[in-house]
Every structure is written in structure tokens, then in C-alpha cells.
Design an enzyme around this catalytic site. Structure first.
Site, short mmCIF file in Angstrom:
data_model
loop_
_atom_site.label_atom_id
_atom_site.label_comp_id
_atom_site.label_asym_id
_atom_site.label_seq_id
_atom_site.Cartn_x
_atom_site.Cartn_y
_atom_site.Cartn_z
N ASP A 155 87.32 43.51 66.91
CA ASP A 155 86.02 44.08 67.37
C ASP A 155 86.17 45.22 68.12
OD1 ASP A 155 85.38 41.75 66.09
OD2 ASP A 155 84.34 40.97 67.99
N LEU B 210 57.32 30.13 43.72
CA LEU B 210 57.82 29.40 42.64
C LEU B 210 56.80 28.00 42.63
CD1 LEU B 210 61.45 29.57 44.10
CD2 LEU B 210 60.82 30.11 41.76
N CYS C 20 64.55 17.53 92.16
CA CYS C 20 64.79 17.73 93.72
C CYS C 20 63.36 17.30 94.30
CB CYS C 20 64.99 19.48 93.63
SG CYS C 20 63.77 20.37 93.08
N LYS D 102 67.06 28.33 37.79
CA LYS D 102 66.46 29.48 37.01
C LYS D 102 67.11 29.73 35.75
CE LYS D 102 65.86 32.13 41.16
NZ LYS D 102 66.60 33.49 42.24
N GLU E 24 70.57 27.55 42.70
CA GLU E 24 70.67 28.38 43.83
C GLU E 24 70.14 27.71 44.78
OE1 GLU E 24 68.78 32.44 43.18
OE2 GLU E 24 69.77 32.55 41.27
N LYS F 198 67.82 26.86 48.02
CA LYS F 198 66.58 27.58 48.51
C LYS F 198 66.43 27.53 50.03
CE LYS F 198 61.55 27.38 47.70
NZ LYS F 198 61.17 27.33 48.90
N ASP G 16 65.33 28.57 53.55
CA ASP G 16 64.04 28.39 54.22
C ASP G 16 64.00 29.52 55.22
OD1 ASP G 16 61.61 27.43 54.82
OD2 ASP G 16 62.28 25.61 55.79
N CYS H 191 66.88 23.99 93.30
CA CYS H 191 66.81 23.12 92.76
C CYS H 191 68.46 22.89 91.78
CB CYS H 191 65.74 23.11 91.65
SG CYS H 191 65.78 21.58 90.45
N ARG I 199 57.30 40.12 52.17
CA ARG I 199 56.43 39.61 51.05
C ARG I 199 54.90 40.06 51.31
NH1 ARG I 199 53.57 35.47 48.96
NH2 ARG I 199 54.07 34.84 46.85
N CYS J 132 59.42 24.08 88.03
CA CYS J 132 59.91 23.79 89.31
C CYS J 132 60.12 25.08 90.12
CB CYS J 132 61.03 22.74 89.36
SG CYS J 132 61.82 22.80 91.01
N CYS K 86 59.21 17.72 90.79
CA CYS K 86 60.57 17.74 89.90
C CYS K 86 61.35 16.70 90.05
CB CYS K 86 61.16 19.23 90.50
SG CYS K 86 62.77 19.31 89.72
N LYS L 290 62.51 20.57 45.34
CA LYS L 290 62.48 20.43 46.87
C LYS L 290 63.30 19.07 47.50
CE LYS L 290 59.96 22.63 49.11
NZ LYS L 290 58.86 23.01 49.23
N TYR M 166 86.69 48.45 66.13
CA TYR M 166 85.11 48.54 65.46
C TYR M 166 84.41 49.22 66.36
CZ TYR M 166 80.96 48.21 62.77
OH TYR M 166 79.80 48.21 62.16
N ASP M 167 84.07 48.82 67.79
CA ASP M 167 83.38 49.41 68.55
C ASP M 167 83.84 50.88 69.09
OD1 ASP M 167 81.66 47.40 68.71
OD2 ASP M 167 82.73 46.29 70.57
N TYR N 288 69.14 37.17 46.41
CA TYR N 288 69.04 36.26 45.38
C TYR N 288 68.44 36.87 43.94
CZ TYR N 288 64.32 35.54 47.14
OH TYR N 288 63.02 35.78 47.70
S1 IVH Z 1 63.46 33.29 43.52
C1 IVH Z 1 60.30 34.04 40.99
N1 IVH Z 1 65.53 32.34 44.82
O1 IVH Z 1 61.53 30.43 47.85
C2 IVH Z 1 61.07 34.43 42.14
N2 IVH Z 1 63.54 32.25 45.82
O2 IVH Z 1 58.78 29.68 46.86
C3 IVH Z 1 60.84 33.76 43.38
N3 IVH Z 1 63.58 31.48 48.19
O3 IVH Z 1 59.22 33.45 48.13
C4 IVH Z 1 62.02 33.84 44.22
N4 IVH Z 1 65.77 30.95 48.19
O4 IVH Z 1 61.29 33.38 49.80
C5 IVH Z 1 64.38 32.78 45.01
N5 IVH Z 1 67.46 31.66 45.81
C6 IVH Z 1 66.12 31.70 45.85
C7 IVH Z 1 65.28 31.38 46.95
C8 IVH Z 1 64.29 32.07 47.03
C9 IVH Z 1 64.75 31.01 48.87
C10 IVH Z 1 62.07 31.58 48.48
C11 IVH Z 1 61.56 32.79 48.54
C12 IVH Z 1 60.29 32.69 47.59
C13 IVH Z 1 60.34 31.33 47.85
C14 IVH Z 1 59.35 30.81 46.75
#
Ligand code: IVH
Length: 683
Positions: free
Chosen positions: A34, A84, A411, A290, A114, A116, A118, A431, A137, A426, A408, A314, A37-38, A225
């Protein structure tokens, strides 16, 4: 102009830094320290500062984040950002697959699975291999331009490797790793700020921060993705190969993605991750399936906003029902009282849950959660479990409403709840729950600067009973320090000398060191312009305090509360007796006496010699105010480079306009400012 040697060195440094950045953040496989790098980064920054003509938008120095933006510009997506459809079990997944197969005339096809993520979907545009735009988005058609913030995320390449096409758009999910989320929430709890419910919310909040420095500080990440546009270039014709190609260009592609040949393999992948999802350092809420070949994707098409060629399988909701036995209180580092639920142990998706977060009193009331209730508990991903709410049908009438303790629990000091804040706190700086953090802060470099007294020694001094308030430091004896294990004569002398030296620190440092909530270095500076001593400040009313430009009611209340606590006053008295200087000799200036009192300034565009914030600070120091929009009341517009629409407004309203040079001149002789009458006359 910079000479050729410097130009070459800059190119070399950039190339090296991009390379090591990729190894560290994308491949997770660094090969230099590091420190090295710095060192390179600092060298590059220095050369760029000395030769501004050499700066470029994709330079690694641009990750730190510039000045806060005034708001986000909207950007139209070239291609709609789709969402989706969902499936929740094997049957609905089977139905999705049958329909796809039918529409494709029974053709065979592979699929990608893939995780998904969050987080927050973003679009990244590269022109000639350089990141030129990053957007959220939004509603799918129009998003927000968050390029500055995205540039601070180390795993987003600023320029691409290999041979990128002239135009490229990819999409991915930006997220906050679970441990960073936890840390952030702990800090927020300490400061009495509302907590984020989950990493997705905090991630989204972070990307939409106006100040990129905030984004930069929060350790965000990305998984890319999809490829959404590569112009006419001959990119691969399937999703799986495309992901490999994007990886070669330098994007961070999730290694857990899998190419599946049958629906059974898809189901295996899903089952595997239902089990393992909590082992990941980030949150996932399902699996995205997909259809792999792009020509099949094309013929399947999109219905509404959802493609037929993909679906999200899901993960099951992670909830369980149990009894709320009691509500406990945990006192945070800066005194916030955090209520939590003590539960009859229950298993939620594989883990035993006994405690759950309850945020604050208002939240408990809003959800009408009572002690003794049957409650639904949720693990928002893998993070701190939450109490969702009570099951009203199961109430017996014996449940008890909750209210925050008045004292508190650590304390016994009376609890305060500052106006407009969600947390009770507090206010006693001594404390025990808060004291360790306070002591570290007190001795730190920006405060009383007692070099030699590191974190470990702070801990030891407390544990050995040597100090229980910050003032006790000034009564330490060298002989007693020497009794401590691993304490040598040299260190003890150094500590004693530095404690002695700290007695004459400037008043602003002392005010900062006391650790009053909301009193950072900047506020401390403002206070010293109005008060000549700690004692004087202790006498100030909330009204006195809010009169100071830059101090709002929240800060005023916190300062006032601090000086109402006996223990705090006792500490100050003890500091005074020890000989710590608690006053300074200045002429206290009344705000009305300052030359720019009553004048409102707007600063716009980029200034060469200072940031906008600094300019605003100088204006305030002279008694003026700095606002963000030009109105008839504006006395001056200070316009730097690329001033934008504010300049037009000022021209329209006839507001006097200062160039940076004019502004500097006015700072030199602030009395030359137009007086109110002149401003009035001009309007
Ligand atoms: S594909 C058709 N791939 O899920 C293309 N989405 O509910 C749609 N997301 O808005 C996106 N991981 O934010 C895709 N491997 C992945 C994903 C992914 C997370 C999220 C993405 C999208 C939402 C769709």
C-alpha cells in the site's frame, strides 16, 4: 508547458497506478505494498498540481472526489434500464422455462446463473476506453448523473485495458459490503443519526451523496453483469462469453456466475446459494437466470419493462415469529441509547437469533411493539436482525408499552433527547460507555496532541483505574506510570512531557478535545471567535449560540446540554486547577461589527486558488453569508471557471459579479464592499 520528461513520468505513473489498482480492487491480488502505491499516487498528485495542463478526467488522482455538486443532472439512458420478472419456487421457474422453450420452437439453449446482488443498478459509459458517464437507473429512462461518486469506487475502472471499442456501455450493481454497512451504522448510532435499514439503502444513499468524499469514504464495490452497447464492434454473441470479455477489459465480474446447460443445473445453483448466501461478504436476494445466446434473447424480446429471456429466482423471505421478552438498552460510544429486543431464541434461515435491533423509541411506537408481544423477526440479508412488527392477533392484554429510561443505564445521568434527533443520549462525557472513546479523542493529534499515549495505553490507564476523566491525565505521576508493564523510562518521560506541553494548546483545540457532540474542529473555531474562555461558553444560552453564523439549533442545544451536566463542569474545573489554559486573549468581535455583516454571497464555478467551501468560509469569517441561489437579495456573485446558470441569473438581476481576482482583492480590503444602501440602490 511541462517538459517531455514530466509528461512521460505522468504517463508511466498513471499506467502503473491503473495496473496496481486493478490487481488490488478487481482481481483481489495485489503485488506491491500500500505504501508503494500511495507513494506513486502522491508523486502523480504533486506533478498534476504543478502542471495543471496535464490533468485528465481518468487520472487515478480523480478518485478522491471533487467538490460537492449542487444536485444531480439528469441523464437519458440510451437504452432503457429494464427490470426483471420474479419466480419464487421450482414450479414457477419451470413455467418460465417452458414458455421460453416454446417461444424458441423447442430449441436447446444454455443459461447463465448469476447472483442477484441487492444493491443499486448503475450504467457506465466509456468512450475510447475512458469512463465518461456513470448514472443511476432512475425510472429506467432517465437517471441521475453520479459520475463523480462512481469514480471514487476503486473497482470501477477509469480506463479500460486491452482494446476497448470507441463506445461502450455496461451495467452492474453497486453495493456496500456487509461489514462496511455494519461499521457505518455503528458510527451513525454513536452520532445519534438514524440508522440505515440494510446495505442496499445505505448503498443507495451513499451513491446519491452530493459530496463525493462521503462516497469515497464508504468502501463501495461493483459487480458488472451486462454489456448494453459496444457500437459496431465485434463483441461476443452470448452472455457468458461477454462476461469473460468484460473481465479482460478490466471490469469486476462475479466469479460465482455459472454457465448451466439444463434446468436441473439452474436449480442446483439456486439450492447451493440458498444455503451459502450468508457466507458472502455482500447481500444477495436471489439468482438471475438468463438465456445465454443473444440472438435468442432478441427473439424472445421484452414485455413491458421485463425481458422474457431472464428471470430472478428469489430467495425465500427470512422471517420467523417469536416472543419479545424484554427491551434492552445499549449505550453507544458517544452516548446514544440504542434499544434492542431480547427474544426467545428462534432460528431464522439457519442462524439462531436472540437479539434484534429496534432503532429508537419513535420506531418502537410507530410499529406499536410491546414487551411480551409475539413479533415477526427478519434477517434483512445477513445483517443485524430486525423486529418487523407485532402479531396483533396473539395479544393477551398483558403486554407492556415501552418507554425510554430517564437515566442512563450505565451511569445514571439524566437522558436527553435533542430536538429533531431520533436518538436519546447520555450527556455525561465521563460515562464509562463513552469514556474510552473520549480519552482517545482528547489525546489525539488534532486535539490535545499527547504523543506517546496511543489507544492501548488509553485502555490500560482506564483499566488500571489511573484515569476516569480526561482531567485525571494531568494528575498522573511518572513513578506510577513506571509501575505499568512494558512502560519504560523513555516512554514515561515522553508522555509526561507531552501532557505538560498540552496545557497551553489554543482554546479551539481544548474545545474540540472536550468531545462535545457536534463540536468538531470547525465549530470549535467559530466558538473561539465569540468566547474568550470555556467558562464564558458554559454560561451561553442557546440563543447566544445560534446567533453565531454557522451554528444551528442542533449544535447549540448540544453545547448547552453539555454544560448543564455537573460531572462535565467538574472536569473543566479540574482541568483549570491543573493549569490547562482555558481562555485566550482576543478581541471578541460582535457579528454586527464585521465588515460583511448582512451581505449575502453566492459562489459558483471552479475557483483556482481555493475550493468553494473555503471561499464560503472566508465570507462567513467576515460576517457575510453564503447561499446557493442568486436572488435579488444577493450582494455579490463570485464566479469561477464554468459558472453555469447562476451567472445568467445574476446578469439578469443585475447582481454585481466578482471574478476570482476581484474576490481576492475584496478579501484583502473587506471594507471596500458596497454598503447595504448601495446594494439597495442597485436593485
Ligand atoms: S440483469 C434484464 N443481472 O436486479 C436486465 N440484474 O430486478 C436486468 N441485479 O435492476 C438486469 N444482480 O439492479 C441483472 N446479475 C444481475 C443482477 C441484476 C442484481 C438487479 C439490477 C436490476 C434488478 C432487477
Amino acid at each position: 508547458m511541462a517538459d517531455a520528461g514530466i509528461v512521460n513520468r505522468v504517463a508511466e505513473l498513471r499506467q502503473e497506478l491503473h495496473y496496481h489498482n486493478h490487481r488490488y480492487y478487481v482481481l483481489d491480488d495485489p503485488i506491491i505494498s500500500d505504501q508503494d502505491y500511495d507513494g506513486m499516487l502522491q508523486e502523480l498528485r504533486r506533478i498534476e498540481n504543478e502542471n495543471p495542463e496535464l490533468t485528465r478526467p481518468d487520472s487515478p488522482t480523480h478518485r478522491i472526489g471533487g467538490d460537492p455538486a449542487d444536485g444531480f443532472e439528469q441523464v437519458e439512458h440510451r437504452h432503457t434500464m429494464l427490470s426483471l420478472g420474479n419466480v419464487f419456487d421450482d414450479e414457477t421457474l419451470d413455467a418460465w422455462y417452458r414458455r421460453v422453450k416454446n417461444l424458441l420452437d423447442d430449441a436447446d439453449f444454455t443459461m447463465t446463473c448469476e447472483l442477484k446482488i441487492d444493491g443499486l443498478a448503475v450504467s457506465l459509459v466509456y468512450q475510447d476506453g475512458i469512463l465518461t458517464q456513470g448514472a443511476t437507473r432512475g425510472n429506467g429512462f432517465v437517471g441521475e448523473n453520479v459520475t463523480h461518486n462512481l469514480k471514487t469506487i476503486r473497482s470501477i475502472p477509469l480506463n479500460l485495458r486491452g482494446e476497448p471499442p470507441p463506445y461502450l456501455e455496461v451495467r452492474g450493481e453497486v453495493y456496500m459490503p456487509v461489514d462496511s454497512f455494519r461499521r457505518l451504522n455503528e458510527e451513525r448510532a454513536d452520532r445519534g443519526e438514524p440508522l440505515f435499514a440494510n446495505p442496499r439503502n445505505s448503498g443507495a444513499g451513499t451513491i446519491r451523496q452530493l459530496d463525493p468524499k462521503v462516497t469515497a469514504s464508504r468502501n463501495m464495490q461493483i459487480w458488472v453483469y451486462s454489456l448494453n452497447d459496444a457500437g459496431e464492434s465485434g463483441y461476443p454473441d452470448q452472455q457468458w462469453e461477454t462476461l469473460q470479455w468484460l473481465k479482460e477489459l478490466g471490469f469486476r465480474i462475479n466469479p460465482e456466475n455459472r454457465l448451466c446447460h439444463t434446468l436441473e443445473e439452474v436449480k442446483d445453483y439456486y439450492r447451493e446459494w440458498v444455503e451459502k448466501r450468508h457466507d458472502l461478504p455482500y447481500e444477495v436476494d436471489g439468482v438471475v437466470v438468463k438465456v445465454n445466446p443473444f440472438n435468442f434473447q432478441g427473439s424472445l424480446g421484452v414485455v413491458g419493462r421485463e425481458p422474457r429471456w431472464a428471470t430472478a429466482y428469489k430467495f425465500p423471505a427470512e422471517r420467523a415469529v417469536t416472543r419479545l421478552l424484554e427491551i434492552g438498552i445499549n449505550v453507544g460510544r458517544t452516548g446514544s441509547l440504542n434499544p434492542y429486543a431480547i427474544l426467545e431464541p428462534v432460528i431464522v434461515s439457519g442462524a439462531t437469533v436472540q437479539h434484534a435491533s429496534l432503532h429508537n423509541e419513535e420506531d418502537i411506537r410507530r410499529k406499536d411493539i410491546r414487551v411480551g408481544d409475539w413479533v415477526t423477526v427478519e434477517r434483512a440479508g445477513d445483517v443485524i436482525p430486525q423486529v418487523v412488527g407485532p402479531i396483533l392477533d396473539r395479544r393477551t392484554g398483558d403486554e407492556v408499552e415501552f418507554s425510554m429510561p430517564l437515566a442512563c443505564p450505565e451511569c445514571g445521568t439524566g437522558v436527553v433527547k435533542p430536538e429533531g434527533e431520533a436518538m436519546h443520549r447520555c450527556p455525561n462525557a465521563s460515562c464509562p460507555a463513552q469514556f474510552f472513546e473520549l480519552l482517545k479523542h482528547f489525546v489525539s493529534r488534532g486535539a490535545m496532541d499527547m504523543d506517546g499515549l496511543g489507544e492501548q495505553w488509553c485502555r490500560i490507564l482506564i483499566d488500571q483505574g489511573f484515569v476516569s476523566t480526561v482531567a485525571d491525565l494531568y494528575y498522573l505521576e511518572k513513578d506510577r506510570l513506571l509501575e505499568l508493564e512494558r512502560m519504560g523510562d523513555r516512554l514515561a518521560t515522553k508522555i509526561m512531557d507531552n501532557i505538560e506541553a498540552s496545557k497551553t494548546r489554543p482554546l479551539t483545540r481544548v474545545l474540540f478535545a472536550l468531545g462535545v457532540t457536534h463540536v468538531g474542529a470547525e465549530v470549535a473555531d467559530l466558538l473561539t471567535q465569540r468566547f474568550a474562555s470555556v467558562e464564558q461558553l458554559a454560561q451561553a444560552s442557546q440563543e447566544d449560540l445560534t446567533e453565531i453564523p454557522g451554528i444551528g439549533p442542533k449544535i447549540a442545544e448540544s453545547i448547552y446540554d453539555y454544560f448543564q451536566v455537573e460531572d462535565n463542569l467538574a472536569v473543566i474545573e479540574k482541568l483549570r486547577q491543573a493549569g490547562v489554559k482555558l481562555h485566550h486573549e482576543i478581541e471578541i468581535v460582535q457579528p454586527g461589527d464585521l465588515p460583511w455583516h448582512g451581505l449575502s454571497f453566492v459562489v459558483t464555478g471552479t475557483l483556482e486558488g481555493m475550493t468553494r467551501r473555503e471561499a464560503e468560509g472566508k465570507i462567513k469569517a467576515l460576517g457575510g453569508s453564503a447561499t446557493s441561489s442568486v436572488t435579488r437579495k444577493t450582494a455579490y456573485l463570485v464566479a469561477g471557471e464554468s459558472p453555469g446558470s447562476k451567472l445568467e441569473t445574476a446578469n439578469r438581476l443585475g447582481t454585481p459579479i466578482l471574478s476570482e481576482a476581484d474576490f481576492l482583492q475584496l478579501l484583502e480590503s473587506p471594507g471596500d464592499v458596497m454598503n447595504d444602501a448601495a446594494v439597495e440602490a442597485q436593485v
